[in-house]
Scaffold this active site. Structure first.
Site, PDB file in Angstrom:
ATOM      1  N   ILE B  39      50.904  45.023 -31.102  1.00  0.00           N
ATOM      2  CA  ILE B  39      51.614  44.284 -30.303  1.00  0.00           C
ATOM      3  C   ILE B  39      52.748  43.688 -30.833  1.00  0.00           C
ATOM      4  CG2 ILE B  39      51.232  41.928 -29.014  1.00  0.00           C
ATOM      5  CD1 ILE B  39      48.183  42.757 -28.771  1.00  0.00           C
ATOM      6  N   ASP B  40      53.818  43.858 -30.203  1.00  0.00           N
ATOM      7  CA  ASP B  40      55.295  43.394 -30.533  1.00  0.00           C
ATOM      8  C   ASP B  40      55.329  41.844 -30.279  1.00  0.00           C
ATOM      9  OD1 ASP B  40      56.150  43.163 -27.787  1.00  0.00           O
ATOM     10  OD2 ASP B  40      57.280  45.003 -28.014  1.00  0.00           O
ATOM     11  N   SER B  41      56.411  41.252 -30.704  1.00  0.00           N
ATOM     12  CA  SER B  41      56.729  39.926 -30.638  1.00  0.00           C
ATOM     13  C   SER B  41      56.880  39.460 -29.196  1.00  0.00           C
ATOM     14  CB  SER B  41      57.995  39.373 -31.449  1.00  0.00           C
ATOM     15  OG  SER B  41      58.910  40.103 -31.197  1.00  0.00           O
ATOM     16  N   SER B  43      55.675  40.925 -26.454  1.00  0.00           N
ATOM     17  CA  SER B  43      54.234  40.864 -25.697  1.00  0.00           C
ATOM     18  C   SER B  43      53.442  39.905 -26.143  1.00  0.00           C
ATOM     19  CB  SER B  43      53.500  42.203 -26.010  1.00  0.00           C
ATOM     20  OG  SER B  43      54.259  43.434 -25.499  1.00  0.00           O
ATOM     21  N   MET B  44      53.623  39.318 -27.582  1.00  0.00           N
ATOM     22  CA  MET B  44      52.800  38.257 -28.143  1.00  0.00           C
ATOM     23  C   MET B  44      53.178  36.971 -27.331  1.00  0.00           C
ATOM     24  SD  MET B  44      50.482  37.759 -30.177  1.00  0.00           S
ATOM     25  CE  MET B  44      49.597  36.379 -30.750  1.00  0.00           C
TER      26      MET B  44
END
Lengths: 414, 82
Positions: B39-41, B43-44
């Site tokens: 999960i990329d930043s 999406s986080m």
């Protein structure tokens, strides 16, 4: 002024107001279907819009895209992705080095749904609720970026923005990339998703839209004496173009040759066409010359013909100015009578339809043309579809955009 | 009102699935958001904001970097609800 590398079309894709694919769109055209539908009732209630209909997309993207894709892409990118995947599959998914594969997908307006929806979120819920992908979703290159990512295209991902000429200009740019040796295969086209109350109100404020609210499917009537504006549409169309020798070497099916693209600018007015058609005719003449053709080789024109009172006449004047008496041998059609005006995707869609006309040797009839405007002395195909002759033929597709952009694309049979 | 670990985990799994398309069954306490779930930043941040809304808590931006695993997030949310 001939060009060294021949450019051919090996894949087609589209998602439009009248069909979920390029083939379905073509079949709906031959059936004379209109894409006009009522706008959502809540918009009409909330804003009292002066125009109550538009040519909305036939197939909801959520039927073919993953849920996470519809969530993370603006509708303009979703439409482009659907059309690009169809075109790529249709071309047989060429086995090509990523560094030799490019994308050129234009848009007139970009991610306007995301922009306006997130502005609503900002006003109602504050900045913390803004979706973190807002910026990459609203930017005009959101479609070309996402398609490049999906296909792994690394030779370049470009976004041509020239209002309603964007899609055609993208296809022209794709051909130039191949001729310049920057790529062997380019996925090119246009996309637009701007059916939202704000653009509807904006186009209506400039008196560009038909107000035939009581009869939407008859509203788009290019060349008819009673035309009163265009039918706002949405969707995307994409082609796969490649160097002829590359297509030949891999045994690809070739639809047609993208022989040339002529371009010019009016430098006359930000929205009004130059009435004598000087700029538009220069683009058409350039397309003929660059393709090493004579005007008499051009058997068909898929016109820009949006159904505005002024625009249709200006284009007709430009066509006659470009070709003189040779115009009498050119059968003209206005497919916007059925699809509506897809803005930045219009030139791409009509490019696809011109390619299909040359491929099938068939010109779909313009609908809603009850009484041709006497100021327009073109041979417009209406009533019955018209067959194109055997042998080597060429067809022209015109696209013009606010800002004074003129693009004329020449398609040749192979 | 505090929810159980199981309820919070199920709610988080739903949020993660909606944002990334990951199978909810993959979202287990020991999984790292970045290393295991990819999960990329961006999406986080979406997951955090949606979690705030769903669980009625506030997760300050400075805290997000401490939420390495799904279990860290469950614990944080549970304590914040406390």
């Amino acid at each position: 002024m001939s060009n060294d590398r021949r450019i051919v079309v090996t894949g087609l894709g589209a998602t439009t107001p009248i069909g979920a694919t390029a083939t379905a769109t073509w079949e709906a055209l031959l059936a004379g279907e209109s894409g006009a539908r009522s706008l959502p009732q809540e918009w009409l209630d909330q804003y009292e819009l002066p125009v109550t209909f538009a040519a909305t997309i036939k197939q909801d993207p959520s039927e073919v895209l993953a849920r996470v894709e519809t969530r993370r892409m603006d509708p303009s990118a979703q439409y482009a992705m659907i059309a690009a995947r169809e075109a790529w599959a249709d071309a047989g998914k060429p086995d090509i080095e990523p560094e030799r594969l490019a994308v050129a997908i234009g848009s007139g307006i970009g991610g306007v749904h995301t922009l306006l929806d997130q502005y609503d979120v900002l006003k109602e819920k504050g900045p913390r609720r803004i979706y973190p992908l807002t910026v990459p979703m609203l930017m005009p290159n959101t479609a070309s970026g996402n398609v490049s990512l999906d296909l792994g295209a690394r030779a370049g991902a470009h976004t041509l923005v020239s209002a309603c000429a964007s899609g055609a200009e993208s296809m022209g740019y794709a051909a130039e990339m191949i001729r310049a040796g920057r790529a062997d295969v380019v996925v090119a086209g246009g996309t637009e998703a701007a059916i939202h109350p704000l653009p509807v109100a904006g186009f209506a404020a400039m008196q560009a839209l038909s107000k035939r609210n009581d009869d939407p499917t008859r509203a788009s009537r290019p060349y008819d004496v009673n035309r009163d504006g265009f039918l706002l549409g949405e969707g995307a169309a994409v082609i796969v173009v490649e160097a002829y020798e590359h297509a030949k070497a891999r045994g690809a099916t070739i639809y047609a040759e993208l022989a040339s693209v002529g371009m010019s600018a009016d430098a006359h007015h930000i929205t009004a066409p130059e009435p004598e058609g000087a700029g538009a005719s220069r683009a058409m003449v350039e397309a003929v010359e660059r393709a090493d053709l004579a005007a008499s080789d051009v058997k068909h024109i898929n016109a820009h013909a949006t159904s505005t009172p002024v625009g249709d006449i200006a284009e007709a004047n430009a066509i006659r100015r470009a070709f003189g008496n040779a115009v009498d041998g050119m059968a003209v059609t206005a497919t916007k009578s059925m699809t509506g005006h897809l803005l930045g995707a219009a030139g791409a869609l009509e490019g696809v339809l011109t390619i299909l006309s040359v491929h099938h040797r068939l010109i779909p009839a313009t609908i809603n043309l009850d009484e041709q405007d006497p100021q327009i002395t073109l041979d417009v195909v209406t009533g019955e579809h018209r067959t194109l002759p055997d042998g080597d033929i060429a067809a022209l597709n015109n696209s013009f955009g606010f800002g004074g952009h003129n693009v004329a694309m020449m398609i040749k049979s192979v | 009102m505090a929810q159980s670990d199981t309820e919070i985990l199920a709610g988080l799994a739903e949020i993660v699935n909606e944002e990334t398309g990951l199978d909810p069954a993959e979202v287990q306490p020991e999984k790292s958001f970045t290393d295991d779930l990819d999960i990329d930043s961006l999406s986080m941040m979406t997951i955090v904001v949606n979690a705030e809304e769903k669980f009625g808590v506030r997760i300050p931006d400075d805290e997000v970097k401490n939420l390495n695993t799904v279990g860290d997030a469950v614990t944080y949310i549970k304590n914040a609800q406390g």
